[in-house]
Design a protein around this motif. Structure first.
Motif, PDB file in Angstrom:
ATOM      1  N   UNK A   1       0.844  -1.188   0.000  1.00 42.61           N
ATOM      2  CA  UNK A   1       0.000   0.000   0.000  1.00 42.61           C
ATOM      3  C   UNK A   1       0.884   1.245   0.000  1.00 42.61           C
ATOM      4  N   UNK A   2       0.316   2.390  -0.387  1.00 47.25           N
ATOM      5  CA  UNK A   2       1.094   3.618  -0.522  1.00 47.25           C
ATOM      6  C   UNK A   2       0.293   4.798   0.023  1.00 47.25           C
TER       7      UNK A   2
ATOM      8  N   UNK B   1       4.425   1.917   1.758  1.00 51.79           N
ATOM      9  CA  UNK B   1       5.337   2.953   1.295  1.00 51.79           C
ATOM     10  C   UNK B   1       4.785   4.321   1.674  1.00 51.79           C
ATOM     11  N   UNK B   2       5.623   5.110   2.342  1.00 51.66           N
ATOM     12  CA  UNK B   2       5.276   6.491   2.688  1.00 51.66           C
ATOM     13  C   UNK B   2       6.125   7.398   1.800  1.00 51.66           C
ATOM     14  N   UNK B   3       5.508   8.368   1.141  1.00 55.37           N
ATOM     15  CA  UNK B   3       6.253   9.249   0.245  1.00 55.37           C
ATOM     16  C   UNK B   3       5.846  10.708   0.458  1.00 55.37           C
ATOM     17  N   UNK B   4       6.559  11.598  -0.236  1.00 52.68           N
ATOM     18  CA  UNK B   4       6.355  13.053  -0.094  1.00 52.68           C
ATOM     19  C   UNK B   4       6.649  13.519   1.337  1.00 52.68           C
TER      20      UNK B   4
ATOM     21  N   UNK C   1       9.869   2.688   3.339  1.00 53.07           N
ATOM     22  CA  UNK C   1       9.012   1.504   3.327  1.00 53.07           C
ATOM     23  C   UNK C   1       9.005   0.861   4.701  1.00 53.07           C
ATOM     24  N   UNK C   2       7.821   0.502   5.169  1.00 50.68           N
ATOM     25  CA  UNK C   2       7.631  -0.154   6.457  1.00 50.68           C
ATOM     26  C   UNK C   2       6.862  -1.452   6.261  1.00 50.68           C
ATOM     27  N   UNK C   3       7.248  -2.466   7.036  1.00 49.73           N
ATOM     28  CA  UNK C   3       6.520  -3.723   7.022  1.00 49.73           C
ATOM     29  C   UNK C   3       6.538  -4.299   8.431  1.00 49.73           C
ATOM     30  N   UNK C   4       5.348  -4.579   8.937  1.00 51.45           N
ATOM     31  CA  UNK C   4       5.183  -5.105  10.299  1.00 51.45           C
ATOM     32  C   UNK C   4       5.867  -4.199  11.324  1.00 51.45           C
TER      33      UNK C   4
END
Length: 322
Positions: A141-142, A208-211, A235-238
């Motif tokens: 997801x983004x 994914x976190x952007x900006x 990017x983050x996971x768990x």
């Protein structure tokens, strides 16, 4: 302190298998593996990132030079790109002068790659493919940095005041005498992000976190749509931060200005200035091609791929018995 390895032979083979699959991923895409020095004459100026230093004085103490263990291979790899290399990657050791813990070790393994003529969104797509291969996870997801703050804290990080951020910290039981006197908005945002948001990200699939705010992105281009933000992603996971990437800044004058701003901030906090990496800046002057790059924490990736509770469980020896 035990002399024995932190991981058994069977786990070492599993680790090697994951790393082999990473190399095969890049080989299949014609991204070439390179190697750059661990020791450098320059280092990062990042206010909250410190490198290890040593002295090279083999010939004569009168000509002793300070050298730095790399915090990532970024500057050297960009020098290769400026000299005519095409898309490249590297798996190597990196070093950061920080405490050790579940997700941290002063010496760690890093994967870094650069794609010529990619922007950060194309690189996000490629990283998502690599994560799908190594972690067997679903489609990522983004969200923008702004969206994630609004979702979890109902605060707009691009327009809010320091007073509101401090009130939000208090509401979420993040306390400390330092908060009352803190004037740096980015510090307040980063604490809120790490304490109240980070562990909720990517619970089922990578996120994914952007900006990111421009002030938190010293090596990224500013967005052409909104100059308040930069073309950076994480990017983050768990709940684990896995990657940090940029649509890379190529303007040497802007890069020097950002480095000098970092050093001025370090000075205001009572920290030592860091020497600018003049060889890296010379490469920018020569011309860095349009590219996007990303760094991935290999030990964290292995921790998730092998279902281990911490990165020490994926390393033969960590700082406690190195």
């Amino acid at each position: 302190m035990s002399w024995e390895s932190k991981i058994c032979w069977e786990l070492a083979q599993q680790r090697a298998s994951v790393i082999r699959s990473i190399r095969e991923f890049f080989y299949s895409r014609n991204i070439v593996e390179v190697e750059t020095p661990l020791l450098s004459h320059g280092t990062v100026t990042d206010v909250y990132l410190d490198s290890f230093s040593c002295q090279y004085d083999f010939a004569s103490r009168s000509s002793s030079k300070d050298l730095f263990l790399q915090t990532s291979p970024e500057f050297a790899m960009k020098r290769l790109l400026a000299s005519g290399y095409q898309s490249i990657y590297q798996i190597c050791k990196a070093f950061r002068h920080e405490s050790h813990g579940r997700f941290h070790n002063p010496e760690f393994s890093i994967l870094e790659w650069y794609r010529i003529d990619f922007d950060h969104f194309q690189l996000v797509d490629e990283l998502a493919d690599l994560l799908s291969l190594t972690l067997k996870c679903g489609e990522a997801e983004r969200m923008t940095y702004q969206q994630v703050f609004l979702k979890y804290l109902k605060v707009d990080p691009l327009t809010c005041t320091n007073a509101l951020l401090k009130e939000t910290l208090s509401d979420h039981k993040v306390l400390g005498d330092w908060i009352d006197t803190e004037q740096d908005k980015d510090v307040l945002l980063q604490v809120l992000f790490s304490e109240c948001i980070e562990n909720q990200l990517g619970s089922d699939v990578p996120c994914f976190i952007y900006n990111y705010p421009a002030s938190q992105s010293a090596l990224a281009k500013l967005s052409t749509d909104d100059p308040r933000v930069a073309e950076r992603f994480e990017c983050y996971y768990k709940g684990v931060e896995l990657a940090n990437g940029f649509n890379e800044l190529t303007d040497p004058r802007e890069q020097i200005s950002r480095f000098e701003t970092d050093n001025a901030k370090r000075h205001s906090l009572g920290k030592k200035d860091k020497p600018l990496d003049r060889l890296f800046l010379a490469a920018l002057e020569h011309g860095l091609p349009a590219c996007a790059g990303v760094a991935v924490g290999i030990d964290r990736l292995l921790m998730l791929a092998l279902d281990k509770p911490d990165i020490a469980s994926t390393m033969t020896f960590n700082i406690t018995n190195a």
